[in-house]
Design an enzyme around this catalytic site. Sequence first.
Site, mmCIF file in Angstrom:
data_model
loop_
_atom_site.group_PDB
_atom_site.id
_atom_site.type_symbol
_atom_site.label_atom_id
_atom_site.label_comp_id
_atom_site.label_asym_id
_atom_site.label_seq_id
_atom_site.Cartn_x
_atom_site.Cartn_y
_atom_site.Cartn_z
ATOM 1 N N SER A 68 39.894 -4.159 88.681
ATOM 2 C CA SER A 68 40.675 -4.037 89.910
ATOM 3 C C SER A 68 40.587 -5.288 90.772
ATOM 4 O O SER A 68 41.346 -5.437 91.722
ATOM 5 C CB SER A 68 40.196 -2.824 90.719
ATOM 6 O OG SER A 68 38.821 -2.924 90.991
ATOM 7 N N HIS B 262 45.882 -2.594 85.418
ATOM 8 C CA HIS B 262 45.106 -1.985 86.495
ATOM 9 C C HIS B 262 45.681 -0.614 86.822
ATOM 10 O O HIS B 262 46.678 -0.497 87.531
ATOM 11 C CB HIS B 262 45.122 -2.904 87.724
ATOM 12 C CG HIS B 262 44.384 -2.337 88.892
ATOM 13 N ND1 HIS B 262 44.705 -2.648 90.202
ATOM 14 C CD2 HIS B 262 43.342 -1.458 88.968
ATOM 15 C CE1 HIS B 262 43.896 -1.999 91.017
ATOM 16 N NE2 HIS B 262 43.070 -1.264 90.293
ATOM 17 N N GLU C 262 49.514 -1.800 87.868
ATOM 18 C CA GLU C 262 49.630 -3.241 88.105
ATOM 19 C C GLU C 262 49.400 -3.939 86.768
ATOM 20 O O GLU C 262 48.321 -3.842 86.187
ATOM 21 C CB GLU C 262 48.566 -3.713 89.111
ATOM 22 C CG GLU C 262 49.019 -3.749 90.547
ATOM 23 C CD GLU C 262 47.980 -4.374 91.477
ATOM 24 O OE1 GLU C 262 48.376 -5.090 92.394
ATOM 25 O OE2 GLU C 262 46.773 -4.120 91.292
ATOM 26 N N ASN D 77 44.714 -4.581 96.030
ATOM 27 C CA ASN D 77 43.368 -4.643 96.599
ATOM 28 C C ASN D 77 43.153 -5.896 97.443
ATOM 29 O O ASN D 77 42.314 -5.906 98.339
ATOM 30 C CB ASN D 77 42.316 -4.555 95.488
ATOM 31 C CG ASN D 77 42.163 -3.126 94.993
ATOM 32 O OD1 ASN D 77 42.549 -2.183 95.680
ATOM 33 N ND2 ASN D 77 41.631 -2.958 93.789
#
Length: 714
Positions: free
Chosen positions: A424, A445, A457, A495
């Site tokens: 991540s 991800h 992702e 993130n």
Amino acid sequence: MSQVESKTVNSDAVSYELIRTLSANKIAALWMQNPPVNALSKSVRVGLIEHLNAAIADDSVEMIVISSKQNLFSGGADISEFSGGDLEPNLPAVLDVIENSPKPVVAVLNGPAFGGGLEVALSCHYRVTFASNKVGLPEVNLGILPGGGGTQRLPRLAGVQQALDMIVSGRPVAAKTLPSVFDVVVDSPETLLSSALAFCEKVIADGSKVRKTCDVQIDVSTAPKELFAQYRQGLATKARGFFAPERCIQAVEASVALPFAQGLVREGELFMECMRSKEARAQQHFFFAERAASHVKDFDKETPVRDIKQVGIIGAGTMGGGIAMNFANAGIPVIMLELKQEALDKGLALIRKNYENSAKKGKLTAEQVEDRMALLTGSTEYAALSNVDLVIEAVFEKMSVKQEVFKALDAVCKPGAILASNTSTLDIDEIGEATKRPEDVIGLHFFSPANVMKLLEVVKTSKTSPEVIKTTMKMAKKINKVAVLVGVCFGFVGNRMIEGYGREANRMMLEGATPEHVDKVIYDFGLPMGPFTMGDMAGQDIGAFVRESRREFIKHDPSYCILADKLVEQGRVGLKVGKGVYLYEEGSRKPIPDPSVLELAKQVAADLGVAQRDISDQEIIERIIFPMINEGALILEEGIAAKSSDIDVIYVYGYGFPVYRGGPMQYADEIGLKTVYDAMCKYRDELGEHGKNWFEPAPLLKQLAEQGKRFADL
């Protein structure tokens, strides 16, 4: 019964066929043919009116059929026309011609009918379809309501309660659940046309009666005022923040309270209210954004795609198990690898439990549970992965661990196998360097819980081949994910942007805001929960672990999430132990404010020389949401995301950003980039060192704000 004579006249979007039956009756069939979804574009609307008028004028025609040459009846309005252009004749004008035809018109739904497509069928005098066919009025998902009489005709045919459910939820239903809407429902689509022609023969034999939906009277006793009040009450939480659902209810209320013609006028007024709303703009933006996410420049039509017939998953924990379920659900065999048999058995048992829970809720049959479990096998040896086409590692988030796994995979996986990491935050270029085939390495991800969350992702490295990118984007669709292609940086897109969200929440608690105040403002803004509740749910230790890996990047700010770190030091890691920022009673997820946390904040603030004060709702929104937007601008400048709409898709599907705001970048466009830019400058100048550290506007944001442009203009 079979047709013995036909004559066809074609136009671009609607063809006209004269069918003479064995009983010598002549039927005019209007076939819509506007690929890919038979959208009711101008060409279709013109064709329908022209051919309807021709059929009405032909004395030999006794009945008119409207159907489709494609495998669906119609997907509804052409959404691209919403932005303007020549809309004449509009859909209500077409429906008016259908409903007022002196000759009976029957809709033969050979496939799904949504939105305007269903409204066409409702305006016909009769309707024929097959039992499992899906129909619906999904306009609410675009922030609007059915604008072609759907809110007035459906209650007359299906009943008020059923119409409310369909229009307000936007969910499709099977035709067999609407016996009062359809005159003939056959078991199989194969017998649809012959059954429809037989039905036409019967209508003609009975005197060719025209039966207008607008003439049907609603039994007002089935729609007391309490029904609408109860409906609103039940919708309060689900429709939080949305504009269209309440207008949908008001439109259905009008079908009960007003004559048909006045009800149509009211529907039109409410439709325009919706169309002018910022929520509709946001939802329509997101509709196109989701579809645009799959359009990437990294490959072309000639780029080949590799077959994904078998998948390996490294790690049978919560994340690995969730990822494996996606593939089993799609019928793709999975080999799960754990180095200890006990961990492997535990992981497979948890997957079975998840499937059995779904079966208890009626979402799966017992047979489907066994079919899916049969696709999942386990091993404790890397050699078991020698023949997989794709392997995804979901192990501990530490670079050395990931590289060790990839070295092992490089040694055992066949040439052409795709090696993917579910990291991540970590640098996938660096992970790929552990192999001799970096062109086959990519990031996938998944978001937790991986078997539920729609976002994926897809992270390309500097060396990932177009073939691997195209294969994984296509694979994502097969496992029912919405894939967004991004580049490599810390945290990728999602993130990386959320970092400022948590940082500012923690800083404002130092400055005097209470956690419950911050959480309430963000919840009211539209997110599923505020940053402190989210941190407790995820585990405060998870955030602390990520910060520990980034100490070099945050050491210049001694206040950086210092309260969260101190809570973790005290063992207050969140819901799982009954205390984090909040306290939790055993068995409850309800956060309880804890005065001792505010005392700690006061003490730490004093130690750091941070003054405490009252913080307004507006400041909370600006300091938590605007840095995310600013980071999004940097991400666009750096080419980590290809377009601002990709960021919006990531945030709506991955982080629960409200779709009625369209995503953070669309929200910024809606309120004006100058508003965001000015606020960033204000906090940069007013918050001392903290402002200088974290509120410098991105050059792209400054440029667009000064030019009066939007992210969407890029």
